[in-house]
Scaffold this active site. Sequence first.
Site, PDB file in Angstrom:
ATOM      1  N   CYS A  29     -49.684  37.925  62.000  1.00 27.63           N
ATOM      2  CA  CYS A  29     -49.041  37.617  60.987  1.00 27.63           C
ATOM      3  C   CYS A  29     -49.011  35.473  60.778  1.00 27.63           C
ATOM      4  O   CYS A  29     -49.745  34.989  60.350  1.00 27.63           O
ATOM      5  CB  CYS A  29     -47.202  38.302  60.666  1.00 27.63           C
ATOM      6  SG  CYS A  29     -47.045  38.198  58.795  1.00 27.63           S
ATOM      7  N   HIS A  53     -49.106  43.650  60.932  1.00 27.75           N
ATOM      8  CA  HIS A  53     -48.026  43.573  61.699  1.00 27.75           C
ATOM      9  C   HIS A  53     -48.396  45.352  62.836  1.00 27.75           C
ATOM     10  O   HIS A  53     -48.186  46.059  62.448  1.00 27.75           O
ATOM     11  CB  HIS A  53     -46.903  43.184  62.090  1.00 27.75           C
ATOM     12  CG  HIS A  53     -46.486  42.195  61.276  1.00 27.75           C
ATOM     13  ND1 HIS A  53     -45.512  41.857  62.371  1.00 27.75           N
ATOM     14  CD2 HIS A  53     -46.186  42.410  60.179  1.00 27.75           C
ATOM     15  CE1 HIS A  53     -45.320  41.244  61.156  1.00 27.75           C
ATOM     16  NE2 HIS A  53     -45.595  40.872  60.207  1.00 27.75           N
ATOM     17  N   GLU A  69     -48.321  45.702  65.416  1.00 23.99           N
ATOM     18  CA  GLU A  69     -47.208  46.755  66.698  1.00 23.99           C
ATOM     19  C   GLU A  69     -46.149  48.027  66.274  1.00 23.99           C
ATOM     20  O   GLU A  69     -46.273  48.876  66.696  1.00 23.99           O
ATOM     21  CB  GLU A  69     -46.297  45.794  66.895  1.00 23.99           C
ATOM     22  CG  GLU A  69     -45.351  45.142  66.006  1.00 23.99           C
ATOM     23  CD  GLU A  69     -45.679  44.194  65.164  1.00 23.99           C
ATOM     24  OE1 GLU A  69     -44.886  42.874  64.489  1.00 23.99           O
ATOM     25  OE2 GLU A  69     -46.876  43.063  64.824  1.00 23.99           O
TER      26      GLU A  69
END
Length: 546
Positions: free
Chosen positions: A383, A519, A521
């Site tokens: 990001c 993102h 994750e």
Amino acid sequence: MNSNTKIIFVTGGVVSSLGKGVTAASLATLLESRGLNVTMMKLDPYINVDPGTMSPLQHGEVFVTEDGAETDLDLGHYERFIRNKMTQANNFTTGKVYQSVLRRERKGDYLGATIQVIPHITDEIKRRICSGIADDVDVVIVEIGGTVGDIESQPFLEAIRQLRIELGRNRTLFVHLTLLPYIKVAGEIKTKPTQHSVKELRGIGIQADVLVCRCEKKFDDSEKRKIALFTNVDQDCIFTAEDVDTIYEVPLKYNQQGFDAKLVELLNLNAKEADLSEWQNVVNTIIDVKGEVTIAMVGKYVSLTEAYKSLNEALYNAGYKKGVKVKIKFVDSEDVNENNVESYFKDVAAILVPGGFGSRGIEGKIISIKYARENQIPFLGICLGMQLAVIEYARNILGIKDAHSSELEPTTANPVIGLITEWQAEDGTVHQRTHSSDLGGTMRLGGYKCVLKQGSRAREIYQADEVVERHRHRYEVNSNYVERLEEAGLIFSGRSEDNKLMELIEIPQHKWFIACQAHPEFTSTPRYGHKLFESYIQAAIENSNN
């Protein structure tokens, strides 16, 4: 919600941070392993509409769902433990409840009634719980945020008390998580805080059906008998939440105590025997790791590691898949400068710059990215980390010394990162955004498709032509600079489906240098890991070995 759906309410007492989220997720894992369709909810008692504008240092990470909701970090736990994905319906706050009620009052939906906490606020809480459950769900586990006794939680507790009456005991269950302090000097476990917590809950009108006692050591039957006597909870409904090496062991520990079997019995669930073989394999993989690799994470919220919860877990998960324990060295970007940068990274195998907002600590991150690029240290930017990687490249390779982001330096003459001027709201409507627009709920949020460039490292890692990753940002690479950056050797290896937004960058001449606007994750789990993080950790291992 169908007429057979069961609801388990999880509350907490004595102190916060006992692990309600992990306990709730563990119970969901156990019931899922018995062939049941399970989902989860988190009810947050704060007055913010959502955590989107809250400081990560106060609230921790903001977890983004596939459909674009900014939610509590516990929803990240839920998705890492169970297979069902969370949505906007799986998390709501006091602020969102009041917002809905006040909008309806302004429209005249209450026909002139005096709006009160009971029944209007509690009715809205009940409506959101019941309407957020799909018809095919067997069990929903609802975690009530906060601690019993907090004034903020009272409307939620009153609402679930009413739901018990409306749905009946055969469809609802109250699980209360509490603390059993161990006094080392006396060598005793104290049950009094638990007794008072259950008493407080009873004063609201809720009798706990099951107690989960968090304690740093196991307690024996004599303590259980004492707790049962003073709490009106059956002794065989009292379970231990003991400290473990990894949170993913918790479902196995609960299963060994017969916790899931008791839930099946109390709710009269039609469930098969638990099959935890896959989950046991996950835990074995975690326990069996041999090596270690150190990653430097350069951010500004490093004083609270919960601010990067999903990212930490994604790195750990990738390490487990590669057979190593990932040690994260948290580096405060405000402390990094040109003179000391080497001292921070001389003992690390890779560098990562995560997402964030605001100008504090930005130059330290850019210096860290430059160090990784120039010294062939594996680098992953996420990001804001990608945006700063583009700024660093523009400054030091293209020679645009004042290259910046219009978020961080609104008057810059070279905004290589600019505001996305069009965005889509939760209801699907398209709005125009300016620098003066509201901050809350005005970002590019949720899962978006990314088309990968043929022959790129990203395409090789993902082994796919396109992927969907979750986003949370207002700013993007300025398309006016893309051609110049590409001519200077930066590859935009991932773009939005309409080819307008740059989603991934990489430097082919570098050992491993990738940054993404999304993102990733948020979609990593201990079961399946994530290909991008696994490739990154593999590069870190190879760099460490060299």
